[in-house]
Scaffold this motif. Structure first.
Motif, mmCIF file in Angstrom:
data_model
loop_
_atom_site.group_PDB
_atom_site.id
_atom_site.type_symbol
_atom_site.label_atom_id
_atom_site.label_comp_id
_atom_site.label_asym_id
_atom_site.label_seq_id
_atom_site.Cartn_x
_atom_site.Cartn_y
_atom_site.Cartn_z
ATOM 1 N N LYS A 285 1.042 -1.069 -0.110
ATOM 2 C CA LYS A 285 0.045 0.003 -0.132
ATOM 3 C C LYS A 285 0.778 1.367 0.337
ATOM 4 O O LYS A 285 1.829 1.232 1.044
ATOM 5 C CB LYS A 285 -0.798 -0.042 1.521
ATOM 6 N N ILE B 166 1.042 -4.565 4.067
ATOM 7 C CA ILE B 166 -0.299 -5.449 5.186
ATOM 8 C C ILE B 166 -0.350 -6.673 4.570
ATOM 9 O O ILE B 166 -0.675 -7.362 4.098
ATOM 10 C CB ILE B 166 -1.773 -4.356 4.142
ATOM 11 N N THR C 20 4.537 1.257 2.694
ATOM 12 C CA THR C 20 3.426 -0.586 3.386
ATOM 13 C C THR C 20 3.145 -1.507 3.314
ATOM 14 O O THR C 20 2.651 -1.901 1.946
ATOM 15 C CB THR C 20 2.482 0.638 3.472
ATOM 16 N N ASP D 132 -2.865 -9.180 7.182
ATOM 17 C CA ASP D 132 -3.811 -9.191 8.088
ATOM 18 C C ASP D 132 -4.149 -8.068 8.863
ATOM 19 O O ASP D 132 -3.736 -7.010 8.007
ATOM 20 C CB ASP D 132 -3.324 -10.314 9.395
ATOM 21 N N GLU D 133 -3.654 -8.002 10.120
ATOM 22 C CA GLU D 133 -4.381 -6.311 10.639
ATOM 23 C C GLU D 133 -2.118 -5.650 11.205
ATOM 24 O O GLU D 133 -2.996 -4.423 11.216
ATOM 25 C CB GLU D 133 -4.562 -6.124 12.406
ATOM 26 N N PHE D 134 -1.626 -6.276 10.965
ATOM 27 C CA PHE D 134 -0.221 -5.568 10.905
ATOM 28 C C PHE D 134 0.875 -4.801 9.779
ATOM 29 O O PHE D 134 -0.449 -5.247 8.451
ATOM 30 C CB PHE D 134 0.981 -6.748 10.963
ATOM 31 N N LYS D 135 -0.024 -3.463 9.146
ATOM 32 C CA LYS D 135 0.857 -2.635 9.038
ATOM 33 C C LYS D 135 2.501 -2.762 9.078
ATOM 34 O O LYS D 135 3.256 -2.452 9.891
ATOM 35 C CB LYS D 135 0.301 -1.035 8.812
#
Length: 163
Positions: free
Chosen positions: A6, A12, A10, A14-17
């Motif tokens: 992204k 991505i 970044t 799961d919920e990790f950045k």
């Protein structure tokens, strides 16, 4: 599972950045050998290569392979081994996997142009380490702590989407 890039800085998962860096000239749908771009698309990930003399074997569901001094990645379009791991062969151009710096202490090949490689379309696209987030030659690089998090989350079926 899909790892997504992204905003070119970044990953991505799961919920990790996870902060990362990519090729100096961004993402390209028309990648060529040496063009400093990261290839656009969705790709499988390869096994984890690691330097046993520098880091302990990480926790991961990926197949793991120790990096040896004679291991290189062929980036010579004239070779039948183009974009594959080989042993040092002075007949062909290659990228050293066993490096003096830290960048390839942990390494995952991104299977871009891998299964039926097209000559001059790009090779040696990896997930590897960085300390300063300087642009790469086309790879994706993360800090070691984030790379280790990534390794715990992904598996052999994980793909990476670059766009």
């Amino acid at each position: 599972m899909i790892v997504r890039l992204k905003n070119k800085d970044t990953l991505i998962v799961d919920e990790f950045k996870l902060k990362c860096c990519i090729g100096k000239k961004g993402i390209s749908k028309n990648k060529h050998e040496g063009d400093l771009t990261t290839p656009y698309g969705k790709y499988m990930l390869g096994k984890l290569y690691w330097r046993q003399d520098k880091v302990k074997k990480p926790i991961t569901k990926l197949t793991c392979k120790k990096i040896k001094k004679n291991m290189v990645w062929c980036n010579d379009s004239k070779s039948t081994n183009y974009n594959k791991e080989i042993k040092i062969n002075k007949k062909f151009k290659y990228e050293k996997i066993f490096r003096k710096d830290y960048k390839y202490d942990l390494l995952i090949p991104i299977y871009y142009n891998y299964f039926k490689p097209k000559k001059y379309s790009g090779s040696a696209i990896f997930l590897h380490l960085t300390k300063n987030f300087k642009p790469t030659l086309g790879c994706i690089a993360l800090k070691k702590k984030d790379f280790l998090i990534l390794l715990k989350l992904i598996n052999k079926k994980t793909k990476i989407k670059l766009n």
